[in-house]
Design a protein around this motif. Structure first.
Motif, PDB file in Angstrom:
ATOM      1  N   LEU A 225      -7.893   1.971  -7.616  1.00 51.80           N
ATOM      2  CA  LEU A 225      -7.703   2.161  -9.059  1.00 51.80           C
ATOM      3  C   LEU A 225      -6.223   2.147  -9.452  1.00 51.80           C
ATOM      4  O   LEU A 225      -5.902   2.283 -10.638  1.00 51.80           O
ATOM      5  N   HIS A 226      -5.350   1.980  -8.475  1.00 50.72           N
ATOM      6  CA  HIS A 226      -3.911   2.107  -8.725  1.00 50.72           C
ATOM      7  C   HIS A 226      -3.423   1.138  -9.795  1.00 50.72           C
ATOM      8  O   HIS A 226      -2.665   1.508 -10.700  1.00 50.72           O
ATOM      9  N   ASN A 227      -3.846  -0.116  -9.713  1.00 49.46           N
ATOM     10  CA  ASN A 227      -3.369  -1.113 -10.670  1.00 49.46           C
ATOM     11  C   ASN A 227      -3.804  -0.770 -12.088  1.00 49.46           C
ATOM     12  O   ASN A 227      -3.049  -0.951 -13.056  1.00 49.46           O
ATOM     13  N   GLU A 228      -5.022  -0.247 -12.220  1.00 50.48           N
ATOM     14  CA  GLU A 228      -5.509   0.167 -13.543  1.00 50.48           C
ATOM     15  C   GLU A 228      -4.692   1.334 -14.082  1.00 50.48           C
ATOM     16  O   GLU A 228      -4.372   1.387 -15.278  1.00 50.48           O
ATOM     17  N   MET A 229      -4.336   2.263 -13.195  1.00 50.48           N
ATOM     18  CA  MET A 229      -3.520   3.400 -13.608  1.00 50.48           C
ATOM     19  C   MET A 229      -2.134   2.948 -14.041  1.00 50.48           C
ATOM     20  O   MET A 229      -1.555   3.494 -14.989  1.00 50.48           O
ATOM     21  N   VAL A 230      -1.590   1.948 -13.358  1.00 52.99           N
ATOM     22  CA  VAL A 230      -0.284   1.392 -13.738  1.00 52.99           C
ATOM     23  C   VAL A 230      -0.348   0.828 -15.147  1.00 52.99           C
ATOM     24  O   VAL A 230       0.564   1.024 -15.960  1.00 52.99           O
ATOM     25  N   ALA A 231      -1.444   0.118 -15.456  1.00 53.17           N
ATOM     26  CA  ALA A 231      -1.611  -0.457 -16.795  1.00 53.17           C
ATOM     27  C   ALA A 231      -1.611   0.647 -17.851  1.00 53.17           C
ATOM     28  O   ALA A 231      -0.987   0.510 -18.917  1.00 53.17           O
ATOM     29  N   LYS A 232      -2.295   1.756 -17.580  1.00 50.31           N
ATOM     30  CA  LYS A 232      -2.343   2.864 -18.526  1.00 50.31           C
ATOM     31  C   LYS A 232      -0.970   3.512 -18.685  1.00 50.31           C
ATOM     32  O   LYS A 232      -0.560   3.878 -19.788  1.00 50.31           O
TER      33      LYS A 232
ATOM     34  N   ILE B 280       0.844  -1.206   0.000  1.00 52.44           N
ATOM     35  CA  ILE B 280       0.000   0.000   0.000  1.00 52.44           C
ATOM     36  C   ILE B 280       0.875   1.251   0.000  1.00 52.44           C
ATOM     37  O   ILE B 280       0.628   2.203  -0.741  1.00 52.44           O
ATOM     38  N   TYR B 281       1.909   1.253   0.833  1.00 53.02           N
ATOM     39  CA  TYR B 281       2.820   2.393   0.942  1.00 53.02           C
ATOM     40  C   TYR B 281       3.448   2.717  -0.411  1.00 53.02           C
ATOM     41  O   TYR B 281       3.564   3.884  -0.802  1.00 53.02           O
ATOM     42  N   ASP B 282       3.828   1.682  -1.148  1.00 52.61           N
ATOM     43  CA  ASP B 282       4.521   1.870  -2.425  1.00 52.61           C
ATOM     44  C   ASP B 282       3.626   2.457  -3.520  1.00 52.61           C
ATOM     45  O   ASP B 282       4.138   2.950  -4.530  1.00 52.61           O
ATOM     46  N   THR B 283       2.304   2.390  -3.337  1.00 54.55           N
ATOM     47  CA  THR B 283       1.418   2.993  -4.338  1.00 54.55           C
ATOM     48  C   THR B 283       1.423   4.516  -4.256  1.00 54.55           C
ATOM     49  O   THR B 283       1.025   5.185  -5.223  1.00 54.55           O
ATOM     50  N   ASN B 284       1.814   5.051  -3.111  1.00 58.56           N
ATOM     51  CA  ASN B 284       1.863   6.505  -2.916  1.00 58.56           C
ATOM     52  C   ASN B 284       0.497   7.151  -3.160  1.00 58.56           C
ATOM     53  O   ASN B 284       0.407   8.264  -3.675  1.00 58.56           O
TER      54      ASN B 284
END
Length: 214
Positions: free
Chosen positions: A116-123, A66-70
């Motif tokens: 939504l972080h993982n989806e943003m990473v994909a984009k 969680i911390y690493d997602t910022n």
């Protein structure tokens, strides 16, 4: 927490100062206290049970992810150590949790960003690949459901094995997780018993269907 454990923590943190402050506290499983060190404030959670190390290792991995997602503020995990007298301790950054009710709206927005972080990473990855060069490190997109470490619900370990679909990861395995304390009659509240019974029946049906399809 005894002096031996305190000295062990001081050594691992590289601090001479280790002064307790605040009232301390805890929940139904672990207890904790905050301390002032040479490098700032930390929170130390301790548990004497044999299952504590596995539980704290999972918490360390979860908070790190969680911390690493910022995206949202969580205490930075620092250490997990075995206690020579039994159990383990978990050391993290200390956060002041007072007066946070005025940030309820902001908390909701940041929780949404976290999901939504993982989806943003994909984009982001798609943009970087299209541009033909990568100028900065970006997290890896995760296209499966699970987690790389064992986490716990209380002391009970969860099956976080990677799988391709969410229903298998959570509905089927979640039902099996709940069935452990449920079958030993740990849950005795009538309304909770009814709700869990429905969940277990649904999970049982789904698991059987998954078994047939495989």
């Amino acid at each position: 927490m005894d002096a031996v454990m305190e000295e062990k923590i001081k050594k691992e943190l590289g601090t001479q100062k280790f002064s307790k402050f605040g009232a301390g506290g805890g929940g139904c499983i672990s207890s904790g206290n905050s301390y002032i060190t040479d490098h700032g404030k930390v929170y130390v959670k301790f548990n004497p049970k044999s299952e504590a190390r596995r539980m704290f290792d999972g918490e360390f991995a979860s908070l790190s992810a969680i911390y690493d997602t910022n995206t949202i503020k969580v205490p930075k995990p620092l250490l997990v150590l075995d206690n020579p007298n039994g159990g383990a301790v978990f050391v993290s950054e200390h956060l002041d949790m007072s007066g946070l009710s005025r940030f309820d709206g902001e908390l909701g927005e940041k929780l949404a960003r976290l999901h939504l972080h993982n989806e943003m990473v994909a984009k982001q990855q798609g943009t970087k690949e299209t541009s033909g060069h990568i100028t900065e490190m970006i997290p890896a997109y995760v296209n499966r459901f699970g987690f790389h470490a064992t986490t716990c619900c209380g002391y009970t370990p969860q099956d976080n094995t990677w799988t391709d679909d969410w229903p298998t990861a959570r509905l089927c395995r979640g039902a099996m997780l709940i069935s452990v304390p449920f079958n030993t009659m740990e849950f005795r509240h009538p309304r909770l018993h009814t709700s869990l019974s429905c969940w277990l029946q649904l999970g049982d049906v789904f698991c059987k269907e998954v078994g047939r399809s495989n």
